[in-house]
Motif scaffolding. Structure first.
Motif, mmCIF file in Angstrom:
data_model
loop_
_atom_site.group_PDB
_atom_site.id
_atom_site.type_symbol
_atom_site.label_atom_id
_atom_site.label_comp_id
_atom_site.label_asym_id
_atom_site.label_seq_id
_atom_site.Cartn_x
_atom_site.Cartn_y
_atom_site.Cartn_z
ATOM 1 N N GLY A 108 -26.821 65.101 -81.523
ATOM 2 C CA GLY A 108 -27.225 65.882 -80.364
ATOM 3 C C GLY A 108 -28.583 66.523 -80.571
ATOM 4 N N PRO A 109 -28.964 67.442 -79.704
ATOM 5 C CA PRO A 109 -28.155 67.947 -78.591
ATOM 6 C C PRO A 109 -28.048 66.935 -77.454
ATOM 7 N N HIS A 110 -26.993 67.112 -76.649
ATOM 8 C CA HIS A 110 -26.666 66.139 -75.617
ATOM 9 C C HIS A 110 -26.807 66.740 -74.216
ATOM 10 N N PRO A 111 -27.136 65.911 -73.222
ATOM 11 C CA PRO A 111 -26.942 66.352 -71.840
ATOM 12 C C PRO A 111 -25.446 66.491 -71.594
ATOM 13 N N ALA A 112 -25.071 67.260 -70.603
ATOM 14 C CA ALA A 112 -23.646 67.527 -70.380
ATOM 15 C C ALA A 112 -23.276 67.330 -68.918
ATOM 16 N N VAL A 113 -21.991 67.052 -68.704
ATOM 17 C CA VAL A 113 -21.437 66.941 -67.358
ATOM 18 C C VAL A 113 -20.242 67.880 -67.269
ATOM 19 N N LEU A 114 -20.283 68.775 -66.288
ATOM 20 C CA LEU A 114 -19.160 69.667 -65.998
ATOM 21 C C LEU A 114 -18.277 69.015 -64.947
ATOM 22 N N PHE A 115 -16.969 68.948 -65.203
ATOM 23 C CA PHE A 115 -16.036 68.386 -64.233
ATOM 24 C C PHE A 115 -15.502 69.494 -63.330
ATOM 25 N N VAL A 116 -15.467 69.212 -62.028
ATOM 26 C CA VAL A 116 -15.067 70.205 -61.029
ATOM 27 C C VAL A 116 -13.847 69.668 -60.289
ATOM 28 N N HIS A 117 -12.751 70.425 -60.347
ATOM 29 C CA HIS A 117 -11.470 69.955 -59.822
ATOM 30 C C HIS A 117 -11.420 69.923 -58.296
ATOM 31 N N GLY A 118 -10.466 69.129 -57.806
ATOM 32 C CA GLY A 118 -10.101 69.165 -56.405
ATOM 33 C C GLY A 118 -9.027 70.214 -56.175
ATOM 34 N N ASP A 119 -8.223 70.019 -55.147
ATOM 35 C CA ASP A 119 -7.175 70.977 -54.788
ATOM 36 C C ASP A 119 -6.010 70.884 -55.772
ATOM 37 N N ALA A 158 -19.311 78.733 -66.402
ATOM 38 C CA ALA A 158 -19.093 77.664 -67.379
ATOM 39 C C ALA A 158 -20.427 77.050 -67.809
ATOM 40 N N ALA A 159 -21.319 76.849 -66.842
ATOM 41 C CA ALA A 159 -22.633 76.272 -67.168
ATOM 42 C C ALA A 159 -23.430 77.190 -68.086
ATOM 43 N N LYS A 160 -23.392 78.477 -67.812
ATOM 44 C CA LYS A 160 -24.123 79.438 -68.660
ATOM 45 C C LYS A 160 -23.560 79.452 -70.076
ATOM 46 N N MET A 161 -22.242 79.337 -70.195
ATOM 47 C CA MET A 161 -21.634 79.284 -71.519
ATOM 48 C C MET A 161 -22.116 78.050 -72.279
ATOM 49 N N LEU A 162 -22.176 76.892 -71.608
ATOM 50 C CA LEU A 162 -22.640 75.668 -72.263
ATOM 51 C C LEU A 162 -24.116 75.751 -72.640
ATOM 52 N N GLN A 163 -24.900 76.419 -71.801
ATOM 53 C CA GLN A 163 -26.329 76.532 -72.090
ATOM 54 C C GLN A 163 -26.593 77.292 -73.388
ATOM 55 N N ARG A 164 -25.637 78.104 -73.802
ATOM 56 C CA ARG A 164 -25.796 78.850 -75.057
ATOM 57 C C ARG A 164 -25.328 78.056 -76.272
ATOM 58 N N ASP A 165 -24.786 76.850 -76.032
ATOM 59 C CA ASP A 165 -24.284 76.008 -77.116
ATOM 60 C C ASP A 165 -25.414 75.103 -77.607
ATOM 61 N N SER A 166 -25.744 75.199 -78.864
ATOM 62 C CA SER A 166 -26.886 74.451 -79.409
ATOM 63 C C SER A 166 -26.672 72.940 -79.374
ATOM 64 N N ARG A 167 -25.428 72.505 -79.169
ATOM 65 C CA ARG A 167 -25.144 71.070 -79.124
ATOM 66 C C ARG A 167 -25.422 70.461 -77.757
ATOM 67 N N VAL A 168 -25.730 71.324 -76.793
ATOM 68 C CA VAL A 168 -25.953 70.891 -75.412
ATOM 69 C C VAL A 168 -27.391 71.184 -75.010
#
Length: 350
Positions: free
Chosen positions: A55-66, A121-131
């Protein structure tokens, strides 16, 4: 009926978990890492899947349906997550509030609440050095079609959006689904119109802010087609969100968008959604693509006949097919199209 449905879900989940354990030895996908965050007083239990490449890697956040959805949607997301991982993307998802190990209650959320949770969730990932903090995209399903455009309109921290079977207008989607449900049940046109008229009366009740007691009294006079009673939490959830419409937020989406629909979708009016995406996104910046997959239902699984996608034995069978066949269980290379498109938008190479 609810008790039977919950039992079927529990049995199906148990079967899927057991089958997953049997197949895991044959999988080369890295095990998910527990990664949690907090938002609006809720503890949210998440899972991060990292590629095997450096890494570091680009990331994809999954967003649920109903619905009460865990981080992997009972295995439905697995092929998409694996394809993105293989392409070099980190993948992150979490149990909805009140589901799995998460606290709270997802039925108390508005679409704005869900967009704000996504931002946390995105802000939390932005603080991860692997992302790679500037390369975080979104992939969402069904109801996420209201959440993701709102999140992107609110802030410019996202790199792209992949929408699967996204709806446009809550009320219009409800009418579309009611008409199809009645038609599949063999209802006459008069019966269909009766059901639609009853739905519209319910909408007016919501507009007036009716409480649950008023709703229950109203339902005592429901026609035979429409007697399924919502729980108090569900009534409150629908009342909070029934005016959702993605159009204004889509106008503010300034990142590349891939929108996938199935032409056998009876849950969401795929033709209307695709048309709206085409019309609005053609006026916005970013590389946008709208694809209607042939012979695919709301979940992008192949079907030769019309069907609604709902919880129950039939959907459990489809989840088992996904567990067994992975990406091949989906229609028209839906999984590979998503991962390839994302790779063309963001180069996953470090």
């Amino acid at each position: 009926m609810p008790t039977i449905l919950y039992s079927l879900r529990a049995i199906g989940a148990c079967i899927i978990v057991c089958l997953s354990a049997l197949l895991s030895a044959c999988s080369d996908t890295a095990a998910p890492e527990r990664l949690d965050f907090q938002h609006s007083g809720n503890f949210l239990a998440g899972r991060l899947l990292l590629p095997e490449t450096p890494g570091p890697h680009p990331a994809v956040l999954f967003v649920h349906g109903d619905g009460a959805v865990p981080w992997d949607a009972f295995g439905y997301y697995a092929p998409f997550m694996q394809a993105l991982n293989k392409a070099g993307f980190a993948v992150y998802s979490w149990d909805k509030p009140g589901v799995g190990d998460s606290s709270g209650n997802w039925l108390k959320q508005s679409m704005q609440d869900r967009a704000d949770e996504l931002a946390a969730a995105a802000k939390m990932l932005q603080r991860d050095s692997r992302v790679r903090q500037n390369d975080i995209g979104l992939m969402g399903f069904s109801q996420a079609g209201w959440v993701m455009p709102r999140a992107i309109a609110d802030q410019a921290d996202y790199s792209f959006m992949i929408a699967v079977s996204g709806a446009i207008n809550w009320i219009e989607q409800s009418e579309y689904m009611t008409r199809n449900r009645m038609r599949l049940e063999g209802a006459s046109e008069v019966e269909v119109l009766t059901a639609l008229n009853f739905d519209r009366q319910l909408v007016e009740l919501m507009r007036k802010g009716a409480g649950y007691a008023t709703y229950k009294t109203f339902m005592s006079g429901a026609p035979a087609c429409c007697r399924d009673l919502m729980s108090e939490d569900r009534w409150t959830f629908v009342k909070r969100n029934f005016q959702s419409d993605a159009r204004e937020d889509l106008k503010k989406v300034d990142v590349p968008v891939l929108a996938l629909f199935g032409d056998k979708d009876l849950n969401v009016d795929f033709a209307q959604s695709a048309s709206v995406y085409h019309k609005i996104l053609s006026q916005t910046p970013g590389s946008n693509r709208v694809i209607i997959l042939p012979d695919a239902d709301h979940s992008l699984l192949p079907t030769e006949k019309e069907r609604l996608v709902t919880a129950g034995p039939a959907f459990i069978r489809r989840l088992l097919a996904i567990e067994l066949y992975g990406a091949d269980a989906f229609a028209a290379d839906a999984v590979d199209v998503s991962a390839t498109w994302a790779s063309n938008i963001i180069d996953p190479a470090p």
